[in-house]
Write a protein that holds these residues in place. Sequence first.
Motif, short mmCIF file in Angstrom:
data_model
loop_
_atom_site.label_atom_id
_atom_site.label_comp_id
_atom_site.label_asym_id
_atom_site.label_seq_id
_atom_site.Cartn_x
_atom_site.Cartn_y
_atom_site.Cartn_z
N PRO A 23 0.81 -1.23 0.00
CA PRO A 23 0.00 0.00 0.00
C PRO A 23 0.84 1.28 0.00
N LYS A 24 2.07 1.15 0.44
CA LYS A 24 2.92 2.35 0.53
C LYS A 24 3.57 2.67 -0.82
N GLN A 43 3.93 2.46 -5.10
CA GLN A 43 2.97 2.57 -6.20
C GLN A 43 2.80 1.25 -6.92
N PRO A 79 8.49 -0.83 5.46
CA PRO A 79 8.13 -1.49 6.72
C PRO A 79 6.75 -2.13 6.68
N ILE A 80 5.79 -1.45 6.06
CA ILE A 80 4.44 -1.99 6.05
C ILE A 80 4.39 -3.31 5.26
N ASP A 130 5.53 -5.95 7.58
CA ASP A 130 4.45 -6.31 8.51
C ASP A 130 3.42 -7.21 7.85
N MET A 131 3.10 -6.88 6.60
CA MET A 131 2.07 -7.65 5.91
C MET A 131 2.57 -9.07 5.61
N PHE A 160 -8.81 -10.54 4.74
CA PHE A 160 -8.22 -9.90 5.93
C PHE A 160 -7.47 -8.63 5.52
N MET A 161 -6.70 -8.71 4.46
CA MET A 161 -5.92 -7.55 4.01
C MET A 161 -6.83 -6.48 3.39
N VAL A 162 -7.82 -6.92 2.61
CA VAL A 162 -8.71 -5.96 1.95
C VAL A 162 -9.52 -5.18 3.00
N ARG A 163 -9.94 -5.87 4.09
CA ARG A 163 -10.69 -5.18 5.14
C ARG A 163 -9.88 -4.04 5.73
N ARG A 164 -8.57 -4.16 5.75
CA ARG A 164 -7.73 -3.12 6.35
C ARG A 164 -7.21 -2.11 5.35
N PHE A 165 -6.77 -2.59 4.20
CA PHE A 165 -6.08 -1.71 3.26
C PHE A 165 -6.87 -1.42 1.99
N GLY A 166 -8.04 -2.04 1.86
CA GLY A 166 -8.88 -1.76 0.69
C GLY A 166 -8.51 -2.60 -0.53
N TYR A 187 -7.17 -1.78 -3.08
CA TYR A 187 -5.88 -1.36 -3.64
C TYR A 187 -4.84 -2.47 -3.55
N ARG A 227 -6.71 7.56 -2.03
CA ARG A 227 -7.67 6.51 -2.34
C ARG A 227 -8.60 6.32 -1.15
N ALA A 263 -10.61 1.76 3.43
CA ALA A 263 -11.50 0.61 3.57
C ALA A 263 -12.28 0.68 4.87
N PHE A 269 -1.91 -1.54 12.10
CA PHE A 269 -2.19 -2.52 11.06
C PHE A 269 -3.68 -2.70 10.86
N TYR A 307 -0.40 2.83 6.60
CA TYR A 307 0.81 2.41 5.90
C TYR A 307 1.89 3.48 5.97
#
Lengths: 155, 176
Positions: free
Chosen positions: A47-48, A50, A60-61, A64-65, A85-91, A93, B32, B35, B131, B136
């Motif tokens: 997510p950080k 492009q 770093p993120i 973590d992921m 799980f990831m989409v719920r947090r980061f969308g 994207y 963007r 979520a 998290f 991020y």
Amino acid sequence: MARLIRVLLMLALLGPALAQAAIEVRDFDDPVMRERFASLTATLRCPKCQNQSIGDSDSPIAGDMRQRVYQLLEDGRSDKEILDFMVRRFGDYVLYNPRLEGRTLLLWGLPAALLLGGALLVVLVVRARRRASSRRLSADERARLDALIGREEQR
Amino acid sequence: MKRRLLLLLPLVGFLVLGGFLYQGLSINPAERDSALVAKPFPAFALSALDDPGRTLDASLLQGEVTLVNVWGEWCPTCKQEMPQLLELADRGVRLVGVDYKDSREKGRQFLAEFGNPFEVNLFDPEGSLGFDLGVYGAPESFLVDADGVIRYHHTGYISPEDVTEVILPEVEKWRD
């Protein structure tokens, strides 16, 4: 002198190997798990950054992921659960492979629609050509054609 | 005549494609949708930065519109953002901080040096709450309504203009 150069060269060759050792190492008992980890970290987008997968990124993120993907795999979660799980947090994207849903219908449907449209166009053009070429010439046209290609004497 | 019009087809295709690409030029890829907007603030159990013995959970965000700001001593932009946060606190906005991936000592030093607009700070050294919030990079801010639901997500720096043009209107909007 030659020996010194040899030693230096060997050290230089060792460099990348030592740098590699700094990268996180994960143990997988099961080769299937390793494959799943590799494919999940390749399809999740950092997510950080492009345009980097979390498997490729040093941010770093992304680290973590990766760690979280590893934990969730160890917990026995399915690939879909991990992606959810990831989409719920980061969308959305973070998905390199967008899901088929109302919002992405155009994205997935357009190439197929264009392909079908193109195929239809080709069929129509071919049929039109064939009809045109198989049409009988009228007597008038036949006479003109014969005149043009000089076949009158043979008749 | 019909044939002639057909010849325009590639031009039309080009214009459509060009329109898409031109629009793409003005899109900021860092901006963007979050979520988490319209979702309840994730559950957490973290200690307060200034008191390791005090454990805080999501009930902290019930009852009043709160701006949750994720910061860290290691984050240069967070330092630039502090005057704006102090101004928001001055104007009566309730602020809760999340000290993200930091050490207690450095976090406290940061507040001593740049001021403390926060009612309380959650200490999140592992970044676990960060998290779950989909953070991020700091700073990021979340506006949480009185029912503990996230209503607005600001990624990155809150500029002096953002204070009056974005944050305060959002706070007002969710206060009713």
